[in-house]
Design a protein around this motif. Structure first.
Motif, PDB file in Angstrom:
ATOM      1  N   ARG A  68      19.777 -34.376  13.452  1.00 17.52           N
ATOM      2  CA  ARG A  68      19.349 -32.979  13.357  1.00 17.52           C
ATOM      3  C   ARG A  68      17.949 -32.831  12.768  1.00 17.52           C
ATOM      4  N   ARG A  69      17.460 -33.863  12.077  1.00 18.10           N
ATOM      5  CA  ARG A  69      16.152 -33.760  11.444  1.00 18.10           C
ATOM      6  C   ARG A  69      15.048 -34.413  12.271  1.00 18.10           C
ATOM      7  N   ARG A  70      15.399 -35.027  13.378  1.00 15.98           N
ATOM      8  CA  ARG A  70      14.374 -35.638  14.228  1.00 15.98           C
ATOM      9  C   ARG A  70      13.706 -34.556  15.084  1.00 15.98           C
ATOM     10  N   PRO A  71      12.409 -34.641  15.255  1.00 21.67           N
ATOM     11  CA  PRO A  71      11.695 -33.608  16.023  1.00 21.67           C
ATOM     12  C   PRO A  71      11.862 -33.786  17.530  1.00 21.67           C
ATOM     13  N   LEU A  72      13.105 -33.688  17.973  1.00 21.01           N
ATOM     14  CA  LEU A  72      13.410 -33.846  19.394  1.00 21.01           C
ATOM     15  C   LEU A  72      14.692 -33.089  19.715  1.00 21.01           C
ATOM     16  N   LEU A  73      14.949 -32.939  20.997  1.00 23.30           N
ATOM     17  CA  LEU A  73      16.179 -32.306  21.466  1.00 23.30           C
ATOM     18  C   LEU A  73      16.928 -33.302  22.341  1.00 23.30           C
ATOM     19  N   TYR A  74      18.140 -33.649  21.914  1.00 24.52           N
ATOM     20  CA  TYR A  74      18.996 -34.553  22.682  1.00 24.52           C
ATOM     21  C   TYR A  74      20.021 -33.701  23.427  1.00 24.52           C
ATOM     22  N   VAL A  75      20.060 -33.839  24.753  1.00 22.90           N
ATOM     23  CA  VAL A  75      20.941 -32.998  25.558  1.00 22.90           C
ATOM     24  C   VAL A  75      21.699 -33.841  26.577  1.00 22.90           C
ATOM     25  N   THR A  76      22.901 -33.392  26.892  1.00 19.99           N
ATOM     26  CA  THR A  76      23.711 -33.970  27.958  1.00 19.99           C
ATOM     27  C   THR A  76      24.033 -32.862  28.947  1.00 19.99           C
ATOM     28  N   SER A  77      24.998 -33.093  29.817  1.00 20.35           N
ATOM     29  CA  SER A  77      25.286 -32.111  30.863  1.00 20.35           C
ATOM     30  C   SER A  77      26.035 -30.882  30.365  1.00 20.35           C
ATOM     31  N   ASP A  78      26.552 -30.901  29.149  1.00 18.70           N
ATOM     32  CA  ASP A  78      27.261 -29.744  28.601  1.00 18.70           C
ATOM     33  C   ASP A  78      26.459 -29.114  27.468  1.00 18.70           C
ATOM     34  N   PRO A  79      26.425 -27.779  27.388  1.00 16.33           N
ATOM     35  CA  PRO A  79      25.717 -27.116  26.289  1.00 16.33           C
ATOM     36  C   PRO A  79      26.316 -27.511  24.944  1.00 16.33           C
ATOM     37  N   ASP A  80      25.470 -27.655  23.955  1.00 15.78           N
ATOM     38  CA  ASP A  80      25.936 -27.995  22.609  1.00 15.78           C
ATOM     39  C   ASP A  80      26.343 -26.708  21.893  1.00 15.78           C
ATOM     40  N   ALA A  81      27.507 -26.178  22.301  1.00 19.60           N
ATOM     41  CA  ALA A  81      27.978 -24.909  21.746  1.00 19.60           C
ATOM     42  C   ALA A  81      29.475 -24.776  22.020  1.00 19.60           C
ATOM     43  N   PRO A  82      30.201 -24.004  21.198  1.00 19.01           N
ATOM     44  CA  PRO A  82      31.632 -23.791  21.437  1.00 19.01           C
ATOM     45  C   PRO A  82      31.889 -23.089  22.768  1.00 19.01           C
ATOM     46  N   GLY A  83      32.970 -23.420  23.426  1.00 18.07           N
ATOM     47  CA  GLY A  83      33.308 -22.810  24.702  1.00 18.07           C
ATOM     48  C   GLY A  83      33.574 -21.325  24.616  1.00 18.07           C
ATOM     49  N   ARG A  84      33.921 -20.841  23.424  1.00 17.79           N
ATOM     50  CA  ARG A  84      34.214 -19.407  23.278  1.00 17.79           C
ATOM     51  C   ARG A  84      32.951 -18.549  23.257  1.00 17.79           C
ATOM     52  N   TRP A  85      31.798 -19.192  23.053  1.00 14.75           N
ATOM     53  CA  TRP A  85      30.555 -18.431  23.059  1.00 14.75           C
ATOM     54  C   TRP A  85      30.285 -17.868  24.440  1.00 14.75           C
ATOM     55  N   SER A  86      29.664 -16.703  24.444  1.00 14.16           N
ATOM     56  CA  SER A  86      29.195 -16.154  25.714  1.00 14.16           C
ATOM     57  C   SER A  86      27.859 -16.799  26.062  1.00 14.16           C
ATOM     58  N   VAL A  87      27.453 -16.634  27.319  1.00  9.34           N
ATOM     59  CA  VAL A  87      26.141 -17.134  27.728  1.00  9.34           C
ATOM     60  C   VAL A  87      25.044 -16.476  26.915  1.00  9.34           C
ATOM     61  N   GLU A  88      25.182 -15.169  26.690  1.00  9.40           N
ATOM     62  CA  GLU A  88      24.171 -14.450  25.916  1.00  9.40           C
ATOM     63  C   GLU A  88      24.088 -14.979  24.491  1.00  9.40           C
ATOM     64  N   HIS A  89      25.249 -15.271  23.883  1.00 12.52           N
ATOM     65  CA  HIS A  89      25.282 -15.821  22.525  1.00 12.52           C
ATOM     66  C   HIS A  89      24.518 -17.148  22.485  1.00 12.52           C
ATOM     67  N   LEU A  90      24.739 -17.987  23.501  1.00 19.86           N
ATOM     68  CA  LEU A  90      24.064 -19.285  23.575  1.00 19.86           C
ATOM     69  C   LEU A  90      22.542 -19.111  23.632  1.00 19.86           C
ATOM     70  N   LEU A  91      22.082 -18.175  24.460  1.00 21.28           N
ATOM     71  CA  LEU A  91      20.651 -17.986  24.645  1.00 21.28           C
ATOM     72  C   LEU A  91      20.005 -17.299  23.438  1.00 21.28           C
ATOM     73  N   VAL A  92      20.721 -16.360  22.830  1.00 22.61           N
ATOM     74  CA  VAL A  92      20.198 -15.704  21.621  1.00 22.61           C
ATOM     75  C   VAL A  92      20.038 -16.730  20.500  1.00 22.61           C
ATOM     76  N   ALA A  93      21.034 -17.602  20.351  1.00 15.02           N
ATOM     77  CA  ALA A  93      20.959 -18.626  19.303  1.00 15.02           C
ATOM     78  C   ALA A  93      19.761 -19.539  19.522  1.00 15.02           C
ATOM     79  N   ALA A  94      19.457 -19.856  20.784  1.00 14.08           N
ATOM     80  CA  ALA A  94      18.290 -20.697  21.073  1.00 14.08           C
ATOM     81  C   ALA A  94      16.996 -19.962  20.768  1.00 14.08           C
TER      82      ALA A  94
END
Length: 337
Positions: A68-94
């Motif tokens: 979490r402290r490295r200046p990079l973003l590690y991503v896979t094919s699934d969003p790093d967020a709970p499934g109960r979140w809405s799409v809008e919640h995911l984008l607002v958090a970003a």
């Protein structure tokens, strides 16, 4: 933008990996199954601690920094967020991770949602989306985060195959506009042509590093050839300047080695012999499919060697058909066994 480098990295299957990714460039790490591509990405991201060696971002060694402290973003094919979140919640958090006022944040969210076809999905839960919709939500999130370095492991794996090419083009053009340094383990061949460099791993070691066109045309190993597309691996024997194989014999100007080896031939290296033209090999069609505007045909030769050839759309192809083919052996890559 920061340069990324690893030196002398050994971890799990990886052995003595050295790699420099210049800032703002895009690099793909490829190879056969269990080659170590995902492991290398996880080492860079901090998900796996190396047994030895250094991971450096800019001028700083980051081995002891948690992910979490490295200046990079590690991503896979699934969003790093709970499934109960809405799409809008995911984008607002970003969007909230950046220094934007509320109006600008909303404007950027709406632009990203429109770009990735999410306008009608903002209220939907992530776990209710199709795999492609979830992938698009993930890509919109990445764009809103504006990362300086992206480490992506098979990011487009869940995208519908018919949309992979256009999605990859949009994604990597966006990351270039952002100036991001990108290292990926690709989920499709189409991504390779969008990279500045390919790193081929085999058995946990780097066996080739270069631009995609060079690795495709001059693979240093069978692993490199397979990593960049379909390949025929044809056993050969070289004695003096003469090459003998199941598809025929030919003479070399200069032999690269003596004894057993393989000829690596791309499907497009073969052509149908014209009427009255002498053929180099008679090929019996076992199976055929039509895609990407051409016939892709397979057949078995002597010694149980499967030959895959790409033929033009006007070729008369059907199962059991005998076809006279020609080839130019100068196009083949000859490697010692």
């Amino acid at each position: 933008m920061l340069e990324l480098s690893v030196s002398g990295i050994s971890a799990l299957v990886l052995r003595d990996i050295d790699l420099v990714v210049p800032k703002g460039t895009h690099t793909a790490v490829v190879g056969p199954p269990s080659c170590g591509a995902s492991t290398l990405l996880r080492v860079i991201a901090g998900e796996v601690r190396p047994e030895r060696g250094e991971v450096r971002i800019g001028n700083r060694v980051v081995n002891d920094l948690p992910p979490r402290r490295r200046p990079l973003l590690y991503v896979t094919s699934d969003p790093d967020a709970p499934g109960r979140w809405s799409v809008e919640h995911l984008l607002v958090a970003a969007a909230r991770t950046r220094s934007l006022d509320r109006i600008d944040r909303r404007r950027e969210l709406e632009l990203a949602a429109s770009k990735w076809h999410l306008d009608a999905l903002l209220a939907r839960r992530l776990d209710s989306l199709s795999s492609t919709e979830r992938a698009f939500a993930n890509l919109a999130r990445i764009e809103l985060l504006r990362p300086g370095i992206v480490i992506a492991d098979r990011l487009l794996e869940q995208v519908n195959p018919s949309a992979v090419a256009s999605t990859a083009d949009e994604l990597y053009r966006t990351l270039r506009v952002l100036g991001a340094t990108v290292v990926i383990a690709p989920s499709s061949m189409v991504e390779l042509g969008m990279m500045d460099a390919l790193v081929v791993l085999d058995g946990g070691r780097v066996v080739q590093h270069g631009v995609a066109s060079h690795v495709f045309g001059q693979p240093a190993s069978e692993a490199a050839a397979r990593a960049t597309g379909e390949i025929n691996v044809i056993p050969i024997t070289i004695r003096g300047r003469e090459v003998d194989s199941v598809i025929g014999a030919w003479t070399l100007d200069a032999a690269p080695f003596q004894g057993s080896g393989v000829a690596l031939a791309r499907p497009g290296d073969f052509q149908v012999a014209r009427a009255g033209e002498e053929s180099d090999v008679i090929f019996a069609v076992e199976e055929a499919g039509f895609y990407h505007g051409a016939w892709h045909v397979r057949g078995i030769l002597t010694g149980a060697v499967m030959l895959h050839v790409e033929l033009p759309r006007e070729a008369a192809v059907h199962k059991g058909k005998l076809m006279a083919l020609r080839y130019d052996p100068a196009r083949f890559r000859l490697l010692r066994a």
